[in-house]
Design a protein around this motif. Structure first.
Motif, PDB file in Angstrom:
ATOM      1  N   PRO A   1       8.458  19.403  -6.891  1.00 41.67           N
ATOM      2  CA  PRO A   1       8.402  19.162  -8.263  1.00 41.67           C
ATOM      3  C   PRO A   1       7.211  18.262  -8.497  1.00 41.67           C
ATOM      4  N   ASP A   2       6.917  18.604  -9.918  1.00 41.56           N
ATOM      5  CA  ASP A   2       5.447  17.588 -10.168  1.00 41.56           C
ATOM      6  C   ASP A   2       5.695  16.274  -9.867  1.00 41.56           C
ATOM      7  N   HIS A   3       6.802  15.426 -10.110  1.00 39.94           N
ATOM      8  CA  HIS A   3       6.866  14.100 -10.006  1.00 39.94           C
ATOM      9  C   HIS A   3       6.505  13.665  -8.508  1.00 39.94           C
ATOM     10  N   TYR A   4       6.884  14.589  -7.653  1.00 35.89           N
ATOM     11  CA  TYR A   4       6.325  14.166  -6.135  1.00 35.89           C
ATOM     12  C   TYR A   4       4.865  14.923  -5.753  1.00 35.89           C
ATOM     13  N   VAL A   5       3.984  15.230  -6.552  1.00 37.31           N
ATOM     14  CA  VAL A   5       2.962  15.643  -6.390  1.00 37.31           C
ATOM     15  C   VAL A   5       1.682  14.443  -6.933  1.00 37.31           C
ATOM     16  N   PHE A   6       0.975  14.095  -5.896  1.00 36.51           N
ATOM     17  CA  PHE A   6      -0.078  13.115  -6.388  1.00 36.51           C
ATOM     18  C   PHE A   6      -1.491  13.583  -6.172  1.00 36.51           C
ATOM     19  N   THR A   7      -2.242  13.214  -7.077  1.00 41.53           N
ATOM     20  CA  THR A   7      -3.680  13.438  -7.268  1.00 41.53           C
ATOM     21  C   THR A   7      -4.438  12.778  -5.998  1.00 41.53           C
ATOM     22  N   GLU A   8      -5.480  13.423  -5.689  1.00 40.63           N
ATOM     23  CA  GLU A   8      -6.334  12.884  -4.555  1.00 40.63           C
ATOM     24  C   GLU A   8      -6.980  11.689  -5.292  1.00 40.63           C
ATOM     25  N   GLU A   9      -7.150  11.637  -6.375  1.00 32.82           N
ATOM     26  CA  GLU A   9      -7.724  10.300  -6.959  1.00 32.82           C
ATOM     27  C   GLU A   9      -6.945   9.001  -6.818  1.00 32.82           C
ATOM     28  N   LEU A  10      -5.517   9.339  -7.006  1.00 33.12           N
ATOM     29  CA  LEU A  10      -4.642   8.208  -7.138  1.00 33.12           C
ATOM     30  C   LEU A  10      -4.222   7.919  -5.491  1.00 33.12           C
ATOM     31  N   LEU A  11      -4.441   8.750  -4.517  1.00 33.35           N
ATOM     32  CA  LEU A  11      -4.306   8.341  -3.058  1.00 33.35           C
ATOM     33  C   LEU A  11      -5.425   7.615  -2.813  1.00 33.35           C
ATOM     34  N   ALA A  12      -6.575   8.068  -3.254  1.00 33.40           N
ATOM     35  CA  ALA A  12      -7.777   7.152  -2.736  1.00 33.40           C
ATOM     36  C   ALA A  12      -7.740   5.934  -3.277  1.00 33.40           C
ATOM     37  N   GLU A  13      -7.233   5.679  -4.527  1.00 39.05           N
ATOM     38  CA  GLU A  13      -7.290   4.457  -5.099  1.00 39.05           C
ATOM     39  C   GLU A  13      -6.266   3.535  -4.481  1.00 39.05           C
ATOM     40  N   SER A  14      -5.398   4.131  -3.871  1.00 42.46           N
ATOM     41  CA  SER A  14      -4.070   3.436  -3.431  1.00 42.46           C
ATOM     42  C   SER A  14      -4.445   2.570  -2.156  1.00 42.46           C
ATOM     43  N   PHE A  15      -5.659   3.028  -1.581  1.00 42.22           N
ATOM     44  CA  PHE A  15      -6.080   2.495  -0.445  1.00 42.22           C
ATOM     45  C   PHE A  15      -6.808   1.208  -0.941  1.00 42.22           C
ATOM     46  N   GLN A  16      -7.308   1.043  -2.103  1.00 42.06           N
ATOM     47  CA  GLN A  16      -7.964  -0.129  -2.444  1.00 42.06           C
ATOM     48  C   GLN A  16      -6.904  -1.252  -2.761  1.00 42.06           C
ATOM     49  N   HIS A  17      -5.826  -0.869  -3.573  1.00 37.77           N
ATOM     50  CA  HIS A  17      -4.600  -1.613  -3.789  1.00 37.77           C
ATOM     51  C   HIS A  17      -3.883  -2.078  -2.820  1.00 37.77           C
ATOM     52  N   LEU A  18      -3.791  -1.335  -1.811  1.00 40.08           N
ATOM     53  CA  LEU A  18      -2.724  -1.547  -0.632  1.00 40.08           C
ATOM     54  C   LEU A  18      -3.513  -1.757   0.682  1.00 40.08           C
ATOM     55  N   ALA A  19      -4.722  -2.134   0.607  1.00 39.32           N
ATOM     56  CA  ALA A  19      -5.606  -2.484   1.864  1.00 39.32           C
ATOM     57  C   ALA A  19      -4.757  -3.259   2.897  1.00 39.32           C
ATOM     58  N   GLY A  20      -4.873  -2.475   4.067  1.00 40.26           N
ATOM     59  CA  GLY A  20      -3.858  -3.240   5.325  1.00 40.26           C
ATOM     60  C   GLY A  20      -2.516  -3.211   5.430  1.00 40.26           C
ATOM     61  N   LYS A  21      -2.179  -2.131   4.176  1.00 37.37           N
ATOM     62  CA  LYS A  21      -0.632  -2.014   3.978  1.00 37.37           C
ATOM     63  C   LYS A  21      -0.364  -0.490   4.224  1.00 37.37           C
ATOM     64  N   GLN A  22      -1.325   0.007   4.531  1.00 32.70           N
ATOM     65  CA  GLN A  22      -1.039   1.830   4.571  1.00 32.70           C
ATOM     66  C   GLN A  22      -2.178   2.534   5.512  1.00 32.70           C
ATOM     67  N   PHE A  23      -1.665   3.496   6.372  1.00 34.18           N
ATOM     68  CA  PHE A  23      -2.703   4.383   7.112  1.00 34.18           C
ATOM     69  C   PHE A  23      -2.235   5.830   7.111  1.00 34.18           C
ATOM     70  N   ILE A  24      -3.131   6.788   7.638  1.00 39.57           N
ATOM     71  CA  ILE A  24      -2.731   8.070   7.796  1.00 39.57           C
ATOM     72  C   ILE A  24      -2.653   8.348   9.326  1.00 39.57           C
ATOM     73  N   VAL A  25      -1.867   8.797   9.620  1.00 44.41           N
ATOM     74  CA  VAL A  25      -1.927   9.453  11.160  1.00 44.41           C
ATOM     75  C   VAL A  25      -1.968  11.130  10.987  1.00 44.41           C
ATOM     76  N   TYR A  26      -2.903  11.655  11.763  1.00 43.05           N
ATOM     77  CA  TYR A  26      -3.245  13.145  11.824  1.00 43.05           C
ATOM     78  C   TYR A  26      -2.909  13.564  13.227  1.00 43.05           C
ATOM     79  N   ALA A  27      -2.439  15.048  13.014  1.00 40.62           N
ATOM     80  CA  ALA A  27      -2.611  15.610  14.477  1.00 40.62           C
ATOM     81  C   ALA A  27      -3.482  16.814  14.466  1.00 40.62           C
ATOM     82  N   LYS A  28      -4.357  16.880  15.299  1.00 41.30           N
ATOM     83  CA  LYS A  28      -5.617  17.684  15.373  1.00 41.30           C
ATOM     84  C   LYS A  28      -5.467  18.702  16.636  1.00 41.30           C
TER      85      LYS A  28
END
Length: 332
Positions: free
Chosen positions: A190-217
């Motif tokens: 559903p649209d309410h659970y879809v986030f834009t790339e811009e919002l996710l990028a900005e979230s790292f500014q607001h939430l510095a030190g409080k979030q991170f991404i883990v990848y499998a490669k």
């Protein structure tokens, strides 16, 4: 009274920085309301939304808690006075709503902090399903929480040569969003659970030190990822991103296992997995935990009954497909 201050809250979804990071997604502006008196301290962070119906020159509003689970919370209280403090808060917030043309209020309470118990007599309460979590305080989460099939998935990923990579700054957000949108389209999220790339990028500014991404490669290619949030005792599996072409490599299982390992290493007590919109997602998440799910409780309150009825009647006169079970009804 309305005050914005440095306040220690138990989980990330209660923090003003979280509200600022996601206010665009919730189509409003973050606000903080605090009440302090001789009995204690109540903190409430919410989103103020303009109602798209105007009468004359007056703009009316409603409130909703930020994406996630939070709501009003008692940060401290003298013994035996919690209900009285909650009632005093409700009276003060009613005055705030009257002064700021706020018509209604919708609250998503925190299932793990369980702040709903202090305010349940003040709101119309609904059970909106369940949310799951992994207990990280057990001696060995891998053996005690994970089911055998999930453990096999993690071992298979390692045997296939799948590797882990961390991103603490958001520099790889374009790659994460690419995987995220593949999954979103495949599962018709559903649209309410879809986030834009811009919002996710900005979230790292607001939430510095409080979030991170883990990848499998796999062989240098990103095949799975998850955005984790953390604050206090809690770690959250916030967003998942997977390439279905690599499903058999079980990268998503390895990512969640790595999240658990990080949580234990950093003293977190619970890793929250959220709910599940499909049976397959439910089975996947339940494979990581033997802990009983928690109820998701929401609260609704009409702060101006007369105008609520006027707005709802107006919406009914303008549209034939109004969902009166939706709250607030004038947005249905």
């Amino acid at each position: 009274m309305t005050v914005v201050s440095k306040t220690t809250t138990p989980d990330i979804f209660f923090t003003p920085e979280w509200g600022k990071a996601y206010e665009k997604h919730d189509h409003g502006e973050m606000r903080v309301f605090e009440m302090k008196n001789e009995m204690g301290h109540v903190f409430y962070q919410f989103i103020l939304r303009a109602i798209p119906i105007m009468f004359g020159s007056i703009l009316y509003y409603d409130t909703i808690t930020s994406f996630g689970l939070s709501g009003p919370i008692i940060l401290n209280c003298i013994p035996g006075k919690r209900k009285e403090l909650a009632a005093a808060f409700d009276k003060e917030f009613q005055r705030y709503c009257d002064e700021n043309n706020i018509i209604s209020e919708y609250v998503r309470f925190s299932s793990w902090v369980n702040n709903a118990q202090d305010f349940e007599n003040l709101y119309g309460m609904d059970n909106r399903g369940i949310t799951m979590y992994i207990d990280l305080t057990v001696e060995d989460y891998f053996m005690q929480e994970f089911k055998s099939g999930t453990r096999q998935q993690v071992r298979r990923a390692l045997k296939n040569g799948v590797e882990i990579e961390y991103d603490y700054t958001g520099d790889s957000i374009k790659e994460f969003h690419r995987l995220y949108m593949i999954m979103a389209k495949k599962n018709d999220i559903p649209d309410h659970y879809v986030f834009t790339e811009e919002l996710l990028a900005e979230s790292f500014q607001h939430l510095a030190g409080k979030q991170f991404i883990v990848y499998a490669k796999y062989k240098g290619q990103y095949i799975s990822g998850a955005l984790f949030l953390h604050h206090g005792d809690y770690l959250h599996y916030h967003l998942a991103a997977n390439d279905p072409d690599f499903f058999n490599f079980a990268g998503n299982s390895l990512v969640l296992n790595e999240g658990c390992r990080w949580g234990v290493d950093h003293g977190k007590k619970e890793l929250h997995l959220g709910g599940a919109s499909t049976d397959s997602l439910y089975r996947f998440k339940r494979g990581f935990t033997k802990t009983e799910p928690l109820a998701i409780l929401t609260g609704k309150k009409v702060r101006n009954p007369r105008l609520y009825e006027i707005l709802t009647s107006y919406k009914l006169s303008m549209a034939k497909d109004v969902d009166l079970n939706y709250f607030p009804a004038y947005r249905g």
